[in-house]
Design a protein around this motif. Structure first.
Motif, PDB file in Angstrom:
ATOM      1  N   ILE A  30       0.835  -1.204   0.000  1.00 44.26           N
ATOM      2  CA  ILE A  30       0.000   0.000   0.000  1.00 44.26           C
ATOM      3  C   ILE A  30       0.865   1.247   0.000  1.00 44.26           C
ATOM      4  N   GLU A  31       1.958   1.232   0.754  1.00 43.68           N
ATOM      5  CA  GLU A  31       2.885   2.378   0.740  1.00 43.68           C
ATOM      6  C   GLU A  31       3.418   2.619  -0.667  1.00 43.68           C
ATOM      7  N   GLN A  32       3.732   1.544  -1.377  1.00 42.34           N
ATOM      8  CA  GLN A  32       4.217   1.662  -2.755  1.00 42.34           C
ATOM      9  C   GLN A  32       3.137   2.252  -3.660  1.00 42.34           C
ATOM     10  N   GLN A  33       1.883   1.821  -3.485  1.00 40.50           N
ATOM     11  CA  GLN A  33       0.787   2.357  -4.284  1.00 40.50           C
ATOM     12  C   GLN A  33       0.609   3.852  -4.013  1.00 40.50           C
ATOM     13  N   ILE A  34       0.724   4.259  -2.765  1.00 39.91           N
ATOM     14  CA  ILE A  34       0.614   5.681  -2.416  1.00 39.91           C
ATOM     15  C   ILE A  34       1.725   6.469  -3.095  1.00 39.91           C
ATOM     16  N   LYS A  35       2.952   5.958  -2.988  1.00 40.48           N
ATOM     17  CA  LYS A  35       4.108   6.639  -3.595  1.00 40.48           C
ATOM     18  C   LYS A  35       3.917   6.793  -5.101  1.00 40.48           C
ATOM     19  N   GLU A  36       3.497   5.720  -5.760  1.00 44.67           N
ATOM     20  CA  GLU A  36       3.323   5.766  -7.216  1.00 44.67           C
ATOM     21  C   GLU A  36       2.194   6.707  -7.621  1.00 44.67           C
ATOM     22  N   LEU A  37       1.097   6.709  -6.872  1.00 42.88           N
ATOM     23  CA  LEU A  37      -0.010   7.598  -7.200  1.00 42.88           C
ATOM     24  C   LEU A  37       0.378   9.054  -6.979  1.00 42.88           C
ATOM     25  N   GLU A  38       1.163   9.331  -5.935  1.00 41.63           N
ATOM     26  CA  GLU A  38       1.644  10.700  -5.706  1.00 41.63           C
ATOM     27  C   GLU A  38       2.574  11.142  -6.833  1.00 41.63           C
ATOM     28  N   GLU A  39       3.423  10.229  -7.318  1.00 46.14           N
ATOM     29  CA  GLU A  39       4.292  10.542  -8.457  1.00 46.14           C
ATOM     30  C   GLU A  39       3.458  10.842  -9.696  1.00 46.14           C
ATOM     31  N   PHE A  40       2.434  10.021  -9.924  1.00 44.18           N
ATOM     32  CA  PHE A  40       1.536  10.240 -11.061  1.00 44.18           C
ATOM     33  C   PHE A  40       0.889  11.623 -10.946  1.00 44.18           C
ATOM     34  N   GLN A  41       0.441  11.965  -9.760  1.00 46.20           N
ATOM     35  CA  GLN A  41      -0.222  13.258  -9.540  1.00 46.20           C
ATOM     36  C   GLN A  41       0.736  14.418  -9.810  1.00 46.20           C
ATOM     37  N   GLN A  42       1.992  14.273  -9.437  1.00 46.22           N
ATOM     38  CA  GLN A  42       2.981  15.321  -9.705  1.00 46.22           C
ATOM     39  C   GLN A  42       3.255  15.450 -11.196  1.00 46.22           C
ATOM     40  N   ARG A  43       3.273  14.338 -11.903  1.00 47.51           N
ATOM     41  CA  ARG A  43       3.541  14.357 -13.346  1.00 47.51           C
ATOM     42  C   ARG A  43       2.346  14.841 -14.151  1.00 47.51           C
ATOM     43  N   HIS A  44       1.141  14.689 -13.593  1.00 47.82           N
ATOM     44  CA  HIS A  44      -0.091  15.062 -14.290  1.00 47.82           C
ATOM     45  C   HIS A  44      -0.986  15.908 -13.371  1.00 47.82           C
ATOM     46  N   PRO A  45      -0.579  17.131 -13.072  1.00 42.42           N
ATOM     47  CA  PRO A  45      -1.365  17.950 -12.141  1.00 42.42           C
ATOM     48  C   PRO A  45      -2.753  18.313 -12.683  1.00 42.42           C
ATOM     49  N   GLU A  46      -2.955  18.214 -13.986  1.00 40.85           N
ATOM     50  CA  GLU A  46      -4.240  18.552 -14.579  1.00 40.85           C
ATOM     51  C   GLU A  46      -5.268  17.431 -14.407  1.00 40.85           C
ATOM     52  N   GLU A  47      -4.808  16.234 -14.099  1.00 38.23           N
ATOM     53  CA  GLU A  47      -5.703  15.082 -13.927  1.00 38.23           C
ATOM     54  C   GLU A  47      -6.430  15.174 -12.591  1.00 38.23           C
ATOM     55  N   ALA A  48      -7.731  15.001 -12.625  1.00 38.96           N
ATOM     56  CA  ALA A  48      -8.514  14.995 -11.389  1.00 38.96           C
ATOM     57  C   ALA A  48      -9.019  13.586 -11.092  1.00 38.96           C
ATOM     58  N   GLU A  49      -9.382  12.851 -12.134  1.00 40.37           N
ATOM     59  CA  GLU A  49      -9.926  11.511 -11.958  1.00 40.37           C
ATOM     60  C   GLU A  49      -8.810  10.528 -11.608  1.00 40.37           C
ATOM     61  N   ALA A  50      -9.085   9.658 -10.650  1.00 40.31           N
ATOM     62  CA  ALA A  50      -8.083   8.682 -10.225  1.00 40.31           C
ATOM     63  C   ALA A  50      -7.831   7.663 -11.330  1.00 40.31           C
ATOM     64  N   PRO A  51      -6.570   7.439 -11.674  1.00 41.10           N
ATOM     65  CA  PRO A  51      -6.245   6.437 -12.688  1.00 41.10           C
ATOM     66  C   PRO A  51      -6.279   5.038 -12.081  1.00 41.10           C
ATOM     67  N   SER A  52      -6.359   4.047 -12.925  1.00 39.48           N
ATOM     68  CA  SER A  52      -6.291   2.665 -12.443  1.00 39.48           C
ATOM     69  C   SER A  52      -4.834   2.367 -12.065  1.00 39.48           C
ATOM     70  N   PRO A  53      -4.623   1.361 -11.256  1.00 35.37           N
ATOM     71  CA  PRO A  53      -3.232   0.986 -10.931  1.00 35.37           C
ATOM     72  C   PRO A  53      -2.414   0.661 -12.183  1.00 35.37           C
ATOM     73  N   PHE A  54      -3.059   0.088 -13.196  1.00 31.13           N
ATOM     74  CA  PHE A  54      -2.347  -0.216 -14.441  1.00 31.13           C
ATOM     75  C   PHE A  54      -1.918   1.059 -15.156  1.00 31.13           C
ATOM     76  N   GLU A  55      -2.784   2.072 -15.177  1.00 31.90           N
ATOM     77  CA  GLU A  55      -2.434   3.349 -15.801  1.00 31.90           C
ATOM     78  C   GLU A  55      -1.252   3.992 -15.080  1.00 31.90           C
ATOM     79  N   VAL A  56      -1.245   3.918 -13.766  1.00 28.25           N
ATOM     80  CA  VAL A  56      -0.124   4.469 -12.987  1.00 28.25           C
ATOM     81  C   VAL A  56       1.149   3.704 -13.319  1.00 28.25           C
ATOM     82  N   PHE A  57       1.068   2.379 -13.358  1.00 28.20           N
ATOM     83  CA  PHE A  57       2.227   1.557 -13.680  1.00 28.20           C
ATOM     84  C   PHE A  57       2.790   1.924 -15.045  1.00 28.20           C
TER      85      PHE A  57
END
Length: 72
Positions: A30-57
């Motif tokens: 879960i910590e890894q999922q949080i880290k990856e989602l936060e990285e995704f959010q930093q790379r895509h600040p315009e995105e509001a909708e949560a991506p799937s784990p596959f999209e983040v990967f």
């Protein structure tokens, strides 16, 4: 649809629950999922909708064989 903030909160709640139950391997995942989602959010600040784990990967690993896109 859930927002990225909602998804992060869900992950944090699940992390707290895993830590309370002393489930270390689940907590690490879960910590890894949080880290990856936060990285995704930093790379895509315009995105509001949560991506799937596959999209983040795939966002973090675009050269992975499972993430390749071929144009015909």
């Amino acid at each position: 649809m859930a927002t990225i903030g909602d998804q992060l909160q869900t992950y944090r709640n699940a992390l707290a629950e895993a830590l309370a139950k002393d489930e270390k391997s689940t907590a690490r995942k879960i910590e890894q999922q949080i880290k990856e989602l936060e990285e995704f959010q930093q790379r895509h600040p315009e995105e509001a909708e949560a991506p799937s784990p596959f999209e983040v990967f795939c966002d973090l690993n675009p050269s992975d064989i499972n993430c390749r896109v071929y144009d015909d």
